[in-house]
Design a protein around this motif. Structure first.
Motif, PDB file in Angstrom:
ATOM      1  N   ASN A   9       0.843  -1.526  -0.037  1.00 36.62           N
ATOM      2  CA  ASN A   9       0.150   0.305   0.282  1.00 36.62           C
ATOM      3  C   ASN A   9       1.282   1.708   0.320  1.00 36.62           C
ATOM      4  N   VAL A  10       1.913   1.197   0.490  1.00 35.95           N
ATOM      5  CA  VAL A  10       3.069   2.836   0.620  1.00 35.95           C
ATOM      6  C   VAL A  10       3.373   2.550  -0.435  1.00 35.95           C
ATOM      7  N   ALA A  11       3.774   1.861  -0.894  1.00 37.58           N
ATOM      8  CA  ALA A  11       4.655   1.956  -2.718  1.00 37.58           C
ATOM      9  C   ALA A  11       3.787   2.185  -3.352  1.00 37.58           C
ATOM     10  N   ILE A  12       1.968   1.734  -3.275  1.00 35.24           N
ATOM     11  CA  ILE A  12       1.251   2.064  -4.807  1.00 35.24           C
ATOM     12  C   ILE A  12       0.436   3.073  -4.474  1.00 35.24           C
ATOM     13  N   ILE A  13       0.128   3.484  -2.935  1.00 33.55           N
ATOM     14  CA  ILE A  13      -0.224   4.990  -3.016  1.00 33.55           C
ATOM     15  C   ILE A  13       0.804   6.183  -3.018  1.00 33.55           C
ATOM     16  N   VAL A  14       2.031   5.650  -1.639  1.00 34.76           N
ATOM     17  CA  VAL A  14       2.378   6.560  -1.311  1.00 34.76           C
ATOM     18  C   VAL A  14       3.310   7.019  -2.922  1.00 34.76           C
ATOM     19  N   LEU A  15       4.134   6.113  -3.200  1.00 32.83           N
ATOM     20  CA  LEU A  15       5.016   5.680  -4.236  1.00 32.83           C
ATOM     21  C   LEU A  15       4.394   5.713  -5.737  1.00 32.83           C
ATOM     22  N   GLY A  16       3.662   5.806  -5.619  1.00 29.41           N
ATOM     23  CA  GLY A  16       2.687   5.815  -6.897  1.00 29.41           C
ATOM     24  C   GLY A  16       2.629   4.442  -7.919  1.00 29.41           C
ATOM     25  N   ALA A  17       2.977   4.001  -7.866  1.00 31.58           N
ATOM     26  CA  ALA A  17       3.306   2.474  -8.079  1.00 31.58           C
ATOM     27  C   ALA A  17       2.361   1.879  -8.583  1.00 31.58           C
ATOM     28  N   GLY A  18       0.645   2.151  -8.136  1.00 32.10           N
ATOM     29  CA  GLY A  18      -0.432   1.778  -8.371  1.00 32.10           C
ATOM     30  C   GLY A  18      -1.173   2.579 -10.097  1.00 32.10           C
ATOM     31  N   SER A  19      -1.748   1.844 -10.691  1.00 35.75           N
ATOM     32  CA  SER A  19      -2.725   3.104 -11.825  1.00 35.75           C
ATOM     33  C   SER A  19      -4.099   2.185 -12.867  1.00 35.75           C
ATOM     34  N   ILE A  20      -5.090   2.923 -13.098  1.00 32.53           N
ATOM     35  CA  ILE A  20      -6.184   2.180 -13.838  1.00 32.53           C
ATOM     36  C   ILE A  20      -5.719   3.288 -15.082  1.00 32.53           C
ATOM     37  N   GLN A  21      -6.005   2.056 -16.381  1.00 35.27           N
ATOM     38  CA  GLN A  21      -5.577   2.255 -17.545  1.00 35.27           C
ATOM     39  C   GLN A  21      -7.313   2.029 -18.198  1.00 35.27           C
ATOM     40  N   SER A  22      -7.015   3.313 -18.692  1.00 38.12           N
ATOM     41  CA  SER A  22      -8.764   3.587 -18.985  1.00 38.12           C
ATOM     42  C   SER A  22      -9.122   3.601 -20.572  1.00 38.12           C
ATOM     43  N   PHE A  76      -0.390  -3.132  11.551  1.00 32.23           N
ATOM     44  CA  PHE A  76      -0.518  -3.137  10.063  1.00 32.23           C
ATOM     45  C   PHE A  76      -1.257  -3.160   8.957  1.00 32.23           C
ATOM     46  N   GLY A  77      -2.740  -3.743   9.787  1.00 34.61           N
ATOM     47  CA  GLY A  77      -4.185  -3.330   9.025  1.00 34.61           C
ATOM     48  C   GLY A  77      -4.044  -1.915   9.392  1.00 34.61           C
ATOM     49  N   ALA A  78      -4.248  -0.609  10.766  1.00 32.78           N
ATOM     50  CA  ALA A  78      -4.824   0.085  10.653  1.00 32.78           C
ATOM     51  C   ALA A  78      -3.443   0.890   9.899  1.00 32.78           C
ATOM     52  N   GLY A  79      -2.587   0.660   9.041  1.00 37.74           N
ATOM     53  CA  GLY A  79      -2.141   1.480   8.822  1.00 37.74           C
ATOM     54  C   GLY A  79      -2.556   1.219   7.087  1.00 37.74           C
ATOM     55  N   GLN A  84      -5.049   4.416   3.271  1.00 30.72           N
ATOM     56  CA  GLN A  84      -6.541   3.535   1.770  1.00 30.72           C
ATOM     57  C   GLN A  84      -7.675   5.410   2.063  1.00 30.72           C
ATOM     58  N   PHE A  85      -7.342   5.899   3.404  1.00 29.64           N
ATOM     59  CA  PHE A  85      -8.551   6.735   3.633  1.00 29.64           C
ATOM     60  C   PHE A  85      -8.297   7.448   3.065  1.00 29.64           C
ATOM     61  N   PHE A  86      -6.792   7.831   3.008  1.00 32.08           N
ATOM     62  CA  PHE A  86      -6.380   9.602   2.383  1.00 32.08           C
ATOM     63  C   PHE A  86      -6.273   9.281   1.312  1.00 32.08           C
ATOM     64  N   SER A  87      -6.637   8.368   0.262  1.00 30.17           N
ATOM     65  CA  SER A  87      -5.817   8.000  -0.641  1.00 30.17           C
ATOM     66  C   SER A  87      -6.953   8.418  -1.993  1.00 30.17           C
TER      67      SER A  87
END
Length: 253
Positions: A9-22, A76-79, A84-87
């Protein structure tokens, strides 16, 4: 696994390693799987070291190990919830997509690394199989036979944590295989760890292979996450095994 999911989640949300392709249909994908894998692995190993450190304070007692693991998992579940709450929606979708276990996520070059870590861990556990057999008659008796109880528990936690962290960081979360495989193997061949350890490895591989086959064919051409299949099959089977053992033991510890 919770720590690995947090790292992803850190890598995907904070570091921008995830996306959606339209396209004709929105597709969730991971743009940089290596960052996600590395982050998941670092967090998983970090969580394992925390649990080991907490357990070491109390002499690696089984109840302390379990409670420490539950506490760290909840942290870690709380983390994950906090991130995700602020993403944004697309990053949340990518993070959730990562948690779905998927055997197709790993390439051959990563497969060799995973195989090497698994083989090394299997060799260690086989070398300690006599010590684990001694545990069957109790810790005090094992210590009387010359087994270093604390060292054996430390080594077991360390190697199992490393192999689990490696697998989860590459494949995502695939539940219940590590619980169901050894239980089924124990019912088939008994408690001798010289046979139980390699038998559990083979049984786990067979369960995962069957679950992946079901995931790919049950509603083809749609491929379900293999973690969904193992959870659907594993949870009731584990409860059955638990009730069966309790029946034969008369409900007594």
């Amino acid at each position: 696994t919770s720590a690995a999911a947090f790292g992803a989640n850190v890598a995907i949300i904070v570091l921008g390693a995830g996306s959606i392709q339209s396209s004709t249909a929105d597709t969730v994908y991971i743009t940089n799987p290596y960052i996600v894998t590395l982050s998941a692995f670092i967090c998983a190993i970090g969580a394992a070291l925390i649990v080991i450190a907490l357990a070491k304070i109390k002499g690696f007692r089984a109840d302390v190990i379990v409670l420490a693991g539950v506490s760290v998992s909840s942290l870690f579940g709380a983390g994950i919830t906090f991130l995700q709450f602020f993403s944004h929606d697309q990053k949340i979708a990518s993070a959730v997509f990562w948690t779905f276990g998927n055997l197709a996520r790993i390439a051959w070059k990563e497969m060799w690394l995973l195989a090497a870590v698994t083989a090394l861990s299997l060799v260690y556990f086989m070398l300690k199989s006599w010590d684990y057999n001694a545990f069957n008659v109790g810790e005090d008796s094992a210590a009387g036979l010359g087994v270093n109880v604390k060292a054996v528990r430390f080594g077991g936690m360390l190697f199992s944590s490393v192999v689990t962290a490696t697998a989860v960081s590459f494949l995502g979360i695939i539940s219940f295989v590590g619980l169901i495989g050894p239980q089924i193997t124990r019912m088939l061949i008994g408690n001798d760890h010289r046979h139980l350890i390699p038998g559990s490895a083979l049984m786990g591989a067979l369960i995962l292979l069957c679950a992946d086959t079901v995931a790919r064919t049950i509603i083809a051409p749609v491929i379900l996450p293999v973690g969904v299949i193992t959870s659907f099959l594993g949870a009731p089977l584990f409860l059955y095994i638990l009730l069966r053992e309790d029946k034969y033991s008369g409900g007594k510890e």
